[in-house]
Design a protein around this motif. Structure first.
Motif, short mmCIF file in Angstrom:
data_model
loop_
_atom_site.label_atom_id
_atom_site.label_comp_id
_atom_site.label_asym_id
_atom_site.label_seq_id
_atom_site.Cartn_x
_atom_site.Cartn_y
_atom_site.Cartn_z
N LEU A 40 0.64 -1.28 0.02
CA LEU A 40 0.02 -0.16 0.08
C LEU A 40 1.01 1.30 -0.18
CD1 LEU A 40 -2.93 -1.01 2.47
CD2 LEU A 40 -2.96 -0.66 -0.01
N ILE A 41 1.95 1.15 0.78
CA ILE A 41 3.03 2.34 0.80
C ILE A 41 3.59 2.49 -0.73
CG2 ILE A 41 5.09 3.27 1.94
CD1 ILE A 41 4.13 1.91 4.54
N ALA A 42 3.91 1.44 -1.40
CA ALA A 42 4.50 1.67 -2.70
C ALA A 42 3.36 2.31 -3.62
CB ALA A 42 5.10 0.16 -3.02
N LEU A 43 2.05 1.78 -3.30
CA LEU A 43 1.00 2.43 -4.46
C LEU A 43 0.91 3.86 -4.04
CD1 LEU A 43 -1.40 -0.54 -4.27
CD2 LEU A 43 -0.07 0.28 -6.15
N LYS A 44 0.90 4.25 -2.70
CA LYS A 44 0.91 5.59 -2.32
C LYS A 44 1.80 6.42 -2.93
CE LYS A 44 -1.31 8.87 -0.07
NZ LYS A 44 -2.59 9.13 -0.50
N ILE A 45 3.23 6.05 -2.94
CA ILE A 45 4.31 6.67 -3.56
C ILE A 45 4.11 6.88 -5.07
CG2 ILE A 45 6.94 6.45 -3.97
CD1 ILE A 45 7.17 5.12 -1.13
N ARG A 46 3.58 5.85 -5.55
CA ARG A 46 3.30 5.92 -7.07
C ARG A 46 2.31 7.07 -7.48
NH1 ARG A 46 3.69 0.66 -10.63
NH2 ARG A 46 3.33 2.26 -12.07
N GLU A 47 1.15 6.99 -6.77
CA GLU A 47 -0.03 7.78 -6.51
C GLU A 47 0.50 9.34 -6.53
OE1 GLU A 47 -4.09 9.02 -4.46
OE2 GLU A 47 -3.17 7.38 -4.00
N ILE A 48 1.34 9.64 -5.74
CA ILE A 48 1.81 10.87 -5.22
C ILE A 48 2.84 11.42 -6.26
CG2 ILE A 48 3.14 12.45 -3.79
CD1 ILE A 48 2.02 10.74 -1.37
N ALA A 49 3.57 10.34 -6.95
CA ALA A 49 4.48 10.54 -7.88
C ALA A 49 3.90 11.16 -9.15
CB ALA A 49 5.58 9.93 -8.09
N GLU A 50 2.87 10.43 -9.61
CA GLU A 50 2.26 10.30 -10.67
C GLU A 50 1.52 11.76 -11.07
OE1 GLU A 50 -0.23 7.13 -11.36
OE2 GLU A 50 1.58 5.99 -12.12
N ARG A 51 0.91 12.02 -9.59
CA ARG A 51 0.20 13.46 -9.49
C ARG A 51 1.04 14.65 -9.62
NH1 ARG A 51 -1.75 13.83 -3.71
NH2 ARG A 51 -2.77 11.93 -4.05
N HIS A 52 2.22 14.63 -9.04
CA HIS A 52 3.20 15.77 -9.40
C HIS A 52 4.14 15.44 -10.53
CE1 HIS A 52 1.73 15.84 -4.79
NE2 HIS A 52 1.92 17.40 -5.29
N GLY A 53 3.99 14.61 -11.45
CA GLY A 53 4.66 14.49 -12.56
C GLY A 53 6.04 14.01 -12.55
N VAL A 54 6.18 13.26 -11.21
CA VAL A 54 7.54 12.52 -11.15
C VAL A 54 7.38 11.22 -11.90
CG1 VAL A 54 9.09 11.44 -9.56
CG2 VAL A 54 7.62 13.47 -8.87
N PRO A 55 8.45 10.96 -12.83
CA PRO A 55 8.43 9.59 -13.63
C PRO A 55 8.64 8.39 -12.77
CG PRO A 55 10.27 11.55 -14.50
CD PRO A 55 9.66 11.80 -12.94
N VAL A 56 7.73 7.58 -12.99
CA VAL A 56 7.77 6.23 -12.49
C VAL A 56 8.25 5.13 -13.67
CG1 VAL A 56 6.34 4.50 -11.58
CG2 VAL A 56 5.89 6.75 -11.11
N ILE A 57 9.19 4.63 -13.33
CA ILE A 57 10.08 3.50 -14.14
C ILE A 57 10.03 2.35 -13.45
CG2 ILE A 57 11.91 2.93 -15.30
CD1 ILE A 57 10.85 5.55 -16.28
N GLU A 58 9.43 1.52 -14.26
CA GLU A 58 9.15 -0.04 -13.55
C GLU A 58 10.53 -0.98 -13.96
OE1 GLU A 58 5.57 -1.87 -14.92
OE2 GLU A 58 4.35 -0.18 -13.99
#
Length: 358
Positions: free
Chosen positions: A298-316
């Motif tokens: 859940l914390i990982a999903l929250k980090i991804r959500e905040i990153a996507e909301r603020h335009g931070v790239p998420v690389i898998e």
């Protein structure tokens, strides 16, 4: 009856804290018989080393008094005062060494049993010391019975020893009554030395037993109940519920601080759903990227959500995300082993059109 039940419930040995608290309050094992034995040894030392010369002086003074009583003029008050001061001075010279030796014997006896310390608690007024009921319990309790038994033993032992010594010296004592009176002090001194030395030898066993008993009784009285052990552990380590609450608050604050740092991150490296690690890199200063947040599930999903909301790239990148999560803590620089794979990701991000120098 309640005291007996209370003693039976105290099945646990005293903890180090309770022992140290008892010592600080002056509650230490102490044998009165050891102090008495030290006093007897002091008296024996006095009779052996400090009484011979004063006895000779006393004998000389007695001989002067007996041979020439008129040689001490007391016609005026000043004469009487001078004789009195002379007698007091002689008594002081006679008694001072004895007092010093007995004081030293008492200090040695106390120091032998416990480390000397000034404890204000021992001199603080307490009602229990003058309470009639407390005194009645001390006299007729277990400790009172033990002290009474020791007193009886000492009475009979010393009485028998005195009788045997006097019987052995019967002829010398009787002959001294019919000889020169000036020999009487030396005869009495020799008799006293024999008597005290014999008493010391006889009471050695009692002293050793009393020292052992005092320490065993002291430890027994300091025993604790199981509830007291638990309460002391809670006081020393803290209440488990309170500690758990503190840890929970600390974790929540750390989590909130991580989430606040995610919008400032340069990239978030993630396993699609289970792991997420946010890295911050400053192209102007260089150096290694800094882990500003990480989490699982859940914390990982929250980090991804905040990153996507603020335009931070998420690389898998599953292997890299797992490895970074296991190897690096928050607010730590990534190790050299991760420089190459992370550098590739950063190069990819900076090469994207429209990406500023973040």
């Amino acid at each position: 009856m309640s005291e007996e039940q209370d003693k039976e419930s105290k099945t646990e040995e005293a903890s180090e804290k309770k022992i140290s608290d008892a010592v600080e309050k002056g509650n230490v094992p102490f044998s009165r018989e050891a102090a008495l034995f030290a006093s007897l040894l002091g008296i024996l030392a006095i009779l052996t080393f400090f009484v011979t010369a004063p006895v000779r002086l006393l004998t000389a003074d007695l001989s002067r008094l007996i041979d020439d009583p008129a040689g001490f003029p007391i016609s005026t008050g000043n004469d009487a005062v001078s004789i009195l001061w002379g007698a007091l001075g002689g008594a002081g010279r006679f008694l001072m060494p004895m007092v010093i030796v007995l004081m030293l014997a008492g200090l040695v006896a106390s120091g032998f049993q416990n480390v000397p310390a000034l404890v204000a608690e021992r001199i603080r007024p307490q009602w229990s010391r003058v309470s009639p009921s407390a005194g009645f319990k001390r006299i007729f309790g277990t400790q009172g019975h033990i002290e009474f038994g020791k007193a009886l033993f000492k009475l009979f032992a010393i009485g028998i020893v005195a009788a045997l010594v006097l019987y052995a010296q019967e002829h010398e004592v009787v002959n001294a009554m019919f000889t020169d009176p000036l020999r009487l002090p030396s005869v009495l001194l020799a008799l006293a030395m024999r008597l005290v030395a014999t008493v010391c030898v006889v009471t050695i066993g009692l002293v050793a037993a009393d020292i052992v008993w005092s320490r065993v009784s002291w430890k027994t009285n300091l025993r604790m109940t199981k509830q007291e052990v638990k309460d002391e552990f809670k006081q020393a380590e803290g209440d488990p519920m309170v500690k758990a609450r503190i840890r929970a608050v600390a974790r929540e604050r750390a989590r909130q601080r991580m989430m606040n740092a995610v919008p400032k991150a340069t990239v978030v490296i993630a396993n699609p759903t289970h792991y997420a690690v946010a890295l911050q890199y400053d192209r102007q200063t260089g150096g290694a990227p800094l882990v500003v947040a990480k989490g699982v599930d859940l914390i990982a999903l929250k980090i991804r959500e905040i990153a996507e909301r603020h335009g931070v790239p998420v690389i898998e990148d599953r292997p890299l995300a797992r490895a970074l999560f296991a190897a690096v803590e928050v607010d730590q620089w990534i190790p050299q082993d991760f420089y190459r794979p992370v550098a590739k990701i950063l190069h990819y991000i900076y090469a994207r059109p429209g990406h500023g120098a973040k």
